[in-house]
Design an enzyme around this catalytic site. Structure first.
Site, mmCIF file in Angstrom:
data_model
loop_
_atom_site.group_PDB
_atom_site.id
_atom_site.type_symbol
_atom_site.label_atom_id
_atom_site.label_comp_id
_atom_site.label_asym_id
_atom_site.label_seq_id
_atom_site.Cartn_x
_atom_site.Cartn_y
_atom_site.Cartn_z
ATOM 1 N N ASP A 67 110.512 -43.452 -104.574
ATOM 2 C CA ASP A 67 109.687 -44.374 -105.017
ATOM 3 C C ASP A 67 109.801 -44.666 -106.542
ATOM 4 O O ASP A 67 110.422 -43.930 -107.358
ATOM 5 C CB ASP A 67 108.066 -43.883 -104.881
ATOM 6 N N ASP A 101 104.048 -41.392 -103.137
ATOM 7 C CA ASP A 101 102.789 -40.910 -103.419
ATOM 8 C C ASP A 101 101.858 -41.768 -102.759
ATOM 9 O O ASP A 101 100.362 -41.266 -102.665
ATOM 10 C CB ASP A 101 102.367 -41.254 -104.908
ATOM 11 N N ASP A 158 103.633 -44.226 -97.753
ATOM 12 C CA ASP A 158 104.970 -43.455 -97.653
ATOM 13 C C ASP A 158 104.655 -42.312 -96.815
ATOM 14 O O ASP A 158 105.863 -41.571 -96.428
ATOM 15 C CB ASP A 158 104.859 -42.818 -98.877
#
Length: 925
Positions: free
Chosen positions: A331, A636, A640
């Protein structure tokens, strides 16, 4: 009545949505709400029925390696060696208990998603404002939202007032999203559907009313929940290798034992009962009963090392898996970047300035292409900084050495800019008293403040979208004062800064009469403002992340950035990090048009993916795995979680990550820092190195014992090792010598080696040769001395004592050799570099002296005392292993490890499966 495609509410106008759901702006009646609750069900996410504790526990034993260990415990029990039986069974039990505990934790990911749902909601029922349990919401309800509320269901917004919603956990967008009531294109990405508010997200500013269009499993959150239940977590590379290795080893042992039994009974004429006990002894010598225990110990040591580097391991095998990854999907926000908006560029009428320093600490300075600033530069910068400071609602608070933002992060960046310019917020607010202000509204795209600073100094300060402020201004401020506005110049600068991925704000001011006390939109519409500057704001990369990405590339690991942010921003940040330099970014919309085959063709070539949804992330991970890659996924947010579960190793953020992400992951980063992943990869590689070193130590020692027994049977001479002596050797060496390799330090250059191919066997052809060679050397030393002693007339018990000691001392010397697979150990580092090896040799030597000289052990094992000459002969015979191993290493280094004329591909090893120190080479793909 509902639209044909429930996913297209965002493409309909608000009044169309009301009509489709047959409801009114005043809300549903109580009776109608009750009927719809029966029809649609409660606004809750469905749970899953977990397996019972007993079934989960028994399932942990379904492993070929554990089958071998259980068989070994049966064999040792038949021999009456109950201590060994207990040790072996304890190792099996420990592995099963660890697996049982970890599987129980994995199921909590779904519970964490369910906890994201709001508990209460304010709705209109029968035209009245009432608070209800969020589980009672139904499609058609009108929900009222205010700052601080958690959105209780998927809503089509009907009315908004300055609404901003934090959607990062769902969409990956780094900033709170401004909401409108506008319809958008049907294929708009989730993060661009400004007319929708999603269940589980948080209202950070403003108010709104919205129509419930989806509840429970039909929401975006429910869709992710379904994805998570359908995603099957895959086995780790290590477990797959151990499984293959266990099957291979079981077949070899079975064939060897059966062949020996048949040859002994049919060819040599030994009684079947006697040959059965010999076969049992042979099995005991060949089975590596220490492997499960040593693997558990090595992984546990890896867990401790990673914890010291801020990586908390939730699944034990993930320690090694992270060391074998070939691709890391990360990410952007908060992992590769600081998640702290920072002003980096400042453009004025005739100058452009750079601003140093990152984050919310007011540490940094201004520069102009490396030239010193003049007094005119400083005066202009003070005007710009003061405007950003006074026209601002954000607040910064220092908490535990970090900074917390109250309000909009971009406004916080302007506060920091003012601090770098030397302005103090309290002093400026006192000197320039605020008389009135216009808050930011998405439809107006600016905020304004009326401030007074004594006679003749009353001004309106404005901060907002550059295009909007260009409409208000007729002048621009340069170093020599105000001058007519040059719109084309500013538009070129806007295009240039936007192409760099910067978020842009414009700042302007105008002087008004000292008597003015109120500020209205008419004051803005009159124009007459002076444009001061454009500021370019970005969430900057972490400095340590740049170095970590470079280290991963040097280690042959591809780093890919998958973000919900816009493509331009993602591409610029990626270039600063060294990810996807010179390559295009692939957006979620483009990815959605590809089938799985087309995606597999491009997924390894593209390194930056933008505007990615949960489905996109899951498809990307699956596509990479289909290409044979071992994938680590970081994240996070709730969005995800499916990809984290699917990846070979999921890595969640511990500070800012959601509980759903943490529970779906194998590893949690305590500092949310990508650099920690690089450190964890290093530790994971060290664990795998040490595991292979252990196997290379264990198999030849077991193989040497087996060859001794086989030779005695085939050539019809007295057995050099009795079954009970074989078990003594295994027990002593397994409990002392082998454990020392678990603490072997990380070798130099470990992050300059390419990842091992996922299909690589635990033992390569070269390693099989090493096992055979050392086994023959050890068997030759023990058998040679044993037979020579018998020829000299030595008693059988004395000759066996010598043979046992040759095997054990040979294993001690081979333990030193095993510290490096190809490098010599005949140096200070090789002999003294691991204190655990020295301690284990000392303990093993003490036990062997007890075996040789202790009367109770002499009676139990049939051993006898040895003299000095005996020990010299033992040392000479055992040295065959050390001499042979070091000679082999020298030949390999001389003839097989010469530098290649050109860099080798990253995924091809000169020697399959090799580990240890090697000449550096280019491992980039």
């Amino acid at each position: 009545m509902e639209p044909a495609d429930k996913a297209l509410w965002h493409a309909l106008r608000a009044e169309q949505c009301l009509a489709h759901l047959d409801c009114r702006p005043e809300g549903l009646t109580g009776d109608e709400a009750a009927r719809r609750l029966q029809r649609y069900g409660a606004n809750q996410l469905p749970g899953i029925k977990p397996r019972g504790p007993l079934i989960r526990f028994l399932h942990q034993f379904h492993n070929v390696l554990l089958y071998i260990m259980l068989f070994a415990s049966v064999v040792t029990a038949l021999l009456g060696h109950w201590v060994d039986t207990a040790v072996i069974f304890a190792a099996v039990l420990v592995n099963a208990v660890i697996g049982f505990i970890q599987e129980g934790k994995a199921a909590s990911a779904l519970d964490s998603i369910r906890k994201l749902l709001s508990a209460r909601a304010t709705v209109l029922r029968d035209g009245k404002r009432v608070e209800v349990d969020a589980g009672e919401l139904v499609p058609g309800d009108i929900v009222l939202l205010a700052s601080g509320d958690k959105v209780p269901a998927d809503l089509r917004l009907l009315e908004v007032r300055n609404l901003r919603v934090e959607e990062a956990a769902l969409t990956g967008e780094s900033l709170p999203m401004e909401k409108t009531t506008d319809a958008v294109e049907p294929d708009a990405p989730l993060g661009d559907r400004s007319g929708m508010a999603w269940s589980g997200t948080l209202v950070v500013y403003g108010q709104a009313s919205g129509l419930v269009v989806a509840t429970g499993a039909d929401t975006e959150l429910g869709r992710i929940n379904r994805m998570l239940t359908q995603v099957q977590a895959i086995s780790t590379p290590l477990l797959r290798q151990i499984d293959r290795f266990g099957r291979w080893l079981a077949a070899v042992i079975l064939l060897m034992v059966a062949g020996t039994f048949v040859l002994g009974t049919l060819w040599r004429g030994h009684p079947p009962g006697e040959m059965f006990m010999m076969a049992v002894a042979l099995t005991a010598s060949a089975i590596p009963e220490g492997l499960p225990a040593i693997m558990t110990v090595m992984l546990a040591i890896g867990v401790q090392r990673m914890a010291r580097r801020q990586a908390i391991v939730r699944q034990l095998p993930a320690v090694e898996t992270l060391g074998s990854v070939t691709v890391i999907c990360s990410d952007k926000t908060g992992t590769l970047t600081r998640n702290e908006m920072t002003v980096q560029q400042l453009v004025c009428a005739d100058r452009q300035y750079q601003v140093s320093g990152v984050g919310y600490a007011a540490l940094g300075e201004f520069s102009r292409d490396g030239q010193p600033l003049t007094d005119d530069d400083r005066r202009l910068l003070l005007d710009v900084a003061r405007t950003g400071l006074l026209c601002n609602d954000a607040r910064l608070r220092e908490v535990d050495g970090g900074w917390e933002v109250e309000g909009d992060p971009t406004e916080a960046a302007l506060l920091v800019l003012a601090g770098k310019a030397g302005l103090e917020a309290t002093t400026e607010s006192t000197n320039w008293a605020c008389r009135d202000s216009i808050p930011f509204e998405s439809e107006h795209r600016f905020r304004a403040s009326l401030n007074h600073h004594g006679s003749g100094h009353t001004r309106i300060f404005v901060v907002g979208a550059p295009e909007r402020l260009l409409e208000m201004c007729n002048q621009q401020r340069g170093l020599s004062g105000d001058e007519p506005l040059a719109p084309d110049y500013w538009r070129r600068r806007i295009t240039d800064l936007a192409a760099r991925g910067l978020r842009l704000l414009a700042l302007a001011e105008k002087s008004v009469d000292d008597e003015q006390r109120l500020l209205g939109f008419e004051d803005i519409d009159l124009g007459g403002f002076t444009l001061l500057a454009l500021v370019g704001i970005i969430d900057p990369p972490r400095t340590e992340a740049i170095a970590a990405v470079a280290e991963c590339h040097a280690a042959g690991i591809r780093v890919k950035m998958i973000t919900g942010d816009h493509a331009d921003t993602a591409r610029v940040i990626g270039a600063q990090l060294g990810i996807g330099v010179g390559k295009p970014a692939l957006t979620g919309a483009e990815l959605a048009l590809m089938d799985d085959a087309a995606l597999r063709e491009v997924v390894l070539e593209i390194d930056v993916f933008a505007r990615a949804s949960p489905e996109h992330k899951l498809r990307l991970v699956s596509a990479m795995q289909a290409c044979g890659e071992v994938v680590a996924m970081t994240g996070d947010g709730v969005n995800d979680a499916p990809a984290l579960k699917r990846a070979d190793v999921g890595v969640a953020m511990g500070c800012k990550g959601t509980e759903a992400a943490k529970d779906a992951a194998d590893i949690v980063l305590a500092d949310d820092n990508f650099a920690t992943i690089g450190n964890a990869v290093r530790e994971g590689r060290a664990v795998y190195d040490n595991l292979k070193k252990f196997i290379l130590f264990m198999l030849p020692t077991n193989g040497g014992e087996a060859l001794i027994v086989i030779a005695a049977i085939l050539f019809q001479f007295a057995l050099p090792l009795t079954p009970v002596q074989v078990l003594w050797i295994n027990m002593v060496t397994s409990s002392t010598l082998s454990l020392a390799l678990a603490a072997e330090p990380t070798e130099r250059g470990i992050m300059r080696r390419p990842p091992r191919p996922p299909s690589e066997a635990l033992l390569s052809g070269f390693f099989v040769w090493r096992v055979v060679m050392v086994s023959l050397l050890m068997a030759a030393g023990a058998l040679g001395l044993f037979l020579w002693e018998l020829e000299r007339g030595t008693s059988l018990e004395h000759a066996r004592t010598l043979a046992v000691n040759v095997v054990v001392v040979g294993e001690m010397l081979y333990l030193l050799c095993s510290r490096h697979v190809f490098s010599s150990v005949l140096n200070r580092e090789g002999l003294l570099g691991n204190s655990w090896v020295l301690m284990s040799i000392a303990v093993c030597a003490a036990l062997q002296l007890l075996y040789t000289y202790s009367t109770p052990l002499q009676n139990l094992f049939g051993s006898t005392a040895l003299g000095l000459q005996d020990w010299l002969r033992v040392l000479g015979a055992a040295s065959l292993v050390l001499i042979g191993s070091e000679l082999e290493k020298w030949l390999i280094r001389r003839f097989r490890h010469r530098p290649a004329p050109a860099p080798a591909p990253a995924r091809i090893s000169a020697l399959p499966g090799e580990i240890g120190q090697r000449p550096a080479r280019d491992s980039r793909r």
